[in-house]
Design a protein around this motif. Structure first.
Motif, PDB file in Angstrom:
ATOM      1  N   LEU A 187       0.831  -1.203   0.000  1.00 14.78           N
ATOM      2  CA  LEU A 187       0.000   0.000   0.000  1.00 14.78           C
ATOM      3  C   LEU A 187       0.866   1.254   0.000  1.00 14.78           C
ATOM      4  O   LEU A 187       0.615   2.200  -0.777  1.00 14.78           O
ATOM      5  N   GLN A 188       1.886   1.299   0.843  1.00 11.04           N
ATOM      6  CA  GLN A 188       2.759   2.474   0.902  1.00 11.04           C
ATOM      7  C   GLN A 188       3.464   2.697  -0.429  1.00 11.04           C
ATOM      8  O   GLN A 188       3.611   3.847  -0.880  1.00 11.04           O
ATOM      9  N   HIS A 189       3.908   1.631  -1.064  1.00 16.31           N
ATOM     10  CA  HIS A 189       4.566   1.749  -2.370  1.00 16.31           C
ATOM     11  C   HIS A 189       3.613   2.344  -3.398  1.00 16.31           C
ATOM     12  O   HIS A 189       3.996   3.238  -4.180  1.00 16.31           O
ATOM     13  N   ARG A 190       2.371   1.904  -3.388  1.00 16.25           N
ATOM     14  CA  ARG A 190       1.388   2.395  -4.357  1.00 16.25           C
ATOM     15  C   ARG A 190       1.017   3.846  -4.079  1.00 16.25           C
ATOM     16  O   ARG A 190       0.848   4.647  -5.013  1.00 16.25           O
ATOM     17  N   VAL A 191       0.898   4.203  -2.819  1.00 22.81           N
ATOM     18  CA  VAL A 191       0.551   5.580  -2.463  1.00 22.81           C
ATOM     19  C   VAL A 191       1.673   6.531  -2.844  1.00 22.81           C
ATOM     20  O   VAL A 191       1.427   7.644  -3.345  1.00 22.81           O
ATOM     21  N   ARG A 192       2.903   6.108  -2.623  1.00 19.22           N
ATOM     22  CA  ARG A 192       4.044   6.983  -2.893  1.00 19.22           C
ATOM     23  C   ARG A 192       4.080   7.443  -4.347  1.00 19.22           C
ATOM     24  O   ARG A 192       4.540   8.551  -4.646  1.00 19.22           O
ATOM     25  N   ALA A 193       3.569   6.624  -5.254  1.00 17.50           N
ATOM     26  CA  ALA A 193       3.590   6.973  -6.673  1.00 17.50           C
ATOM     27  C   ALA A 193       2.739   8.198  -6.977  1.00 17.50           C
ATOM     28  O   ALA A 193       2.921   8.848  -8.015  1.00 17.50           O
ATOM     29  N   HIS A 194       1.817   8.558  -6.093  1.00 20.80           N
ATOM     30  CA  HIS A 194       0.945   9.719  -6.320  1.00 20.80           C
ATOM     31  C   HIS A 194       1.555  11.025  -5.816  1.00 20.80           C
ATOM     32  O   HIS A 194       0.995  12.100  -6.071  1.00 20.80           O
ATOM     33  N   LEU A 195       2.667  10.955  -5.107  1.00 24.20           N
ATOM     34  CA  LEU A 195       3.250  12.143  -4.491  1.00 24.20           C
ATOM     35  C   LEU A 195       4.354  12.721  -5.363  1.00 24.20           C
ATOM     36  O   LEU A 195       4.962  12.022  -6.173  1.00 24.20           O
ATOM     37  N   LYS A 196       4.595  13.993  -5.172  1.00 25.66           N
ATOM     38  CA  LYS A 196       5.682  14.663  -5.880  1.00 25.66           C
ATOM     39  C   LYS A 196       6.936  14.629  -5.015  1.00 25.66           C
ATOM     40  O   LYS A 196       6.908  15.049  -3.854  1.00 25.66           O
ATOM     41  N   GLU A 197       8.010  14.136  -5.582  1.00 25.86           N
ATOM     42  CA  GLU A 197       9.284  14.081  -4.856  1.00 25.86           C
ATOM     43  C   GLU A 197       9.918  15.465  -4.850  1.00 25.86           C
ATOM     44  O   GLU A 197       9.973  16.149  -5.868  1.00 25.86           O
ATOM     45  N   GLN A 198      10.405  15.857  -3.680  1.00 29.98           N
ATOM     46  CA  GLN A 198      11.082  17.143  -3.522  1.00 29.98           C
ATOM     47  C   GLN A 198      12.539  16.895  -3.117  1.00 29.98           C
ATOM     48  O   GLN A 198      12.935  15.760  -2.861  1.00 29.98           O
ATOM     49  N   SER A 199      13.326  17.951  -3.061  1.00 28.85           N
ATOM     50  CA  SER A 199      14.722  17.804  -2.684  1.00 28.85           C
ATOM     51  C   SER A 199      14.842  17.370  -1.227  1.00 28.85           C
ATOM     52  O   SER A 199      13.982  17.676  -0.394  1.00 28.85           O
ATOM     53  N   GLY A 200      15.914  16.640  -0.935  1.00 36.02           N
ATOM     54  CA  GLY A 200      16.188  16.238   0.438  1.00 36.02           C
ATOM     55  C   GLY A 200      15.243  15.195   0.989  1.00 36.02           C
ATOM     56  O   GLY A 200      15.119  15.054   2.216  1.00 36.02           O
ATOM     57  N   GLY A 201      14.537  14.464   0.113  1.00 40.51           N
ATOM     58  CA  GLY A 201      13.640  13.421   0.580  1.00 40.51           C
ATOM     59  C   GLY A 201      12.234  13.890   0.895  1.00 40.51           C
ATOM     60  O   GLY A 201      11.377  13.079   1.273  1.00 40.51           O
ATOM     61  N   ALA A 202      11.970  15.178   0.756  1.00 41.41           N
ATOM     62  CA  ALA A 202      10.630  15.703   1.023  1.00 41.41           C
ATOM     63  C   ALA A 202       9.669  15.285  -0.086  1.00 41.41           C
ATOM     64  O   ALA A 202      10.082  14.943  -1.200  1.00 41.41           O
ATOM     65  N   VAL A 203       8.380  15.300   0.227  1.00 39.21           N
ATOM     66  CA  VAL A 203       7.343  15.019  -0.755  1.00 39.21           C
ATOM     67  C   VAL A 203       6.242  16.063  -0.616  1.00 39.21           C
ATOM     68  O   VAL A 203       6.138  16.737   0.417  1.00 39.21           O
ATOM     69  N   SER A 204       5.430  16.200  -1.648  1.00 40.36           N
ATOM     70  CA  SER A 204       4.300  17.134  -1.577  1.00 40.36           C
ATOM     71  C   SER A 204       3.102  16.525  -2.287  1.00 40.36           C
ATOM     72  O   SER A 204       3.231  15.601  -3.096  1.00 40.36           O
TER      73      SER A 204
END
Length: 265
Positions: free
Chosen positions: A234-251
């Motif tokens: 589930l976490q792997h699938r959810v992560r695909a919807h997020l935008k990766e930011q610098s330094g490991g951040a997501v939005s």
């Protein structure tokens, strides 16, 4: 706001709600208040005030004469009363469909992220109109649940795809712009205007996003019961919807529909 007709949707933990939705509420609420541009020195009622996240914005940004928050949850209200930024506010346990105030008691009424939880949305809007003076403001904003604007959409979508059925609010369609307009018209309100509010929330890491997004009663029970391998998927699938930011951040981007109108007279 707690839906008292559906005991599976209960927001009784003010701190958990703050982490999950309080930040999102303020992000959308700031744009919302800029849009409705209320006058200062008004008497407000915040219907479904929850833990006071939006109430605090009213106090900070609108220089109100008085603010009354109403919510059915003791836990949420307890958190709201401890907010240092809402000391002038008075909080009441009550029902959005039967507000504990007389007619024409306020200059402005607002529902922030609440309309889809009200068991009978027309009654809730009619109650706001009832307690507001002629010429006063009746307004709301709500995540576009049907249109994919809900901040928890990545988690909810993938839970459904994996065969889990998280409990939706009783009236997700109430957040659609055309339905909001119909509700405001049905309550006899005039000068109706709408807009879409787009917001982006940044999280320090995926783990930060996950902890915030699964801390509330909407998805927490389903996630807590998962086997480790299912949870990892589930976490792997959810992560695909997020935008990766610098330094490991997501939005993640969310959007809400907003409406305002006036009590005739």
């Amino acid at each position: 706001m707690t839906d008292t007709s559906n005991p599976s949707i209960r927001f009784n933990d003010g701190a958990a709600y703050e982490r999950m939705m309080g930040v999102w509420s303020r992000l959308a609420g700031e744009t919302f208040l800029d849009w409705i541009a209320p006058k200062q020195d008004l008497a407000w009622i915040d219907v479904g005030c929850g833990n006071g996240a939006f109430t605090e914005l009213i106090v900070q940004r609108c220089a109100p004469r008085a603010v009354n928050g109403v919510d059915p949850s003791d836990g949420q209200l307890d958190y709201a009363r401890k907010r240092p930024g809402t000391q002038i506010a008075t909080y009441h346990q009550g029902d959005a469909m039967a507000l504990p105030f007389g007619d024409k008691a306020f200059d402005a009424a607002v529902m922030a992220l609440v309309i889809f939880f009200v068991p009978e949305p027309p009654r809730g809007v009619a109650e706001m109109a009832r307690v507001v003076k002629p010429g006063g403001l009746v307004s709301a904003y709500a995540w576009d649940m049907d249109g994919g604007g809900f901040p928890l959409q990545p988690v909810m979508r993938e839970l459904r795809a994996m065969g889990f059925v998280p409990q939706p609010p009783p009236h997700p369609d109430a957040s659609r712009t055309e339905n909001l307009i119909a509700l405001w018209q049905g309550a006899g309100l005039s000068d109706i205007a709408t807009r879409r509010i787009d917001v982006t929330r940044r999280f320090e890491s995926f783990e930060d996003f996950w902890a915030a997004s699964t801390s509330g009663s909407t998805v927490k029970p389903a996630v807590a019961a998962m086997a480790p391998d299912i949870l990892a998927e589930l976490q792997h699938r959810v992560r695909a919807h997020l935008k990766e930011q610098s330094g490991g951040a997501v939005s993640y981007d969310a959007f809400a529909n907003a409406i305002q109108g006036r009590v005739p007279g």
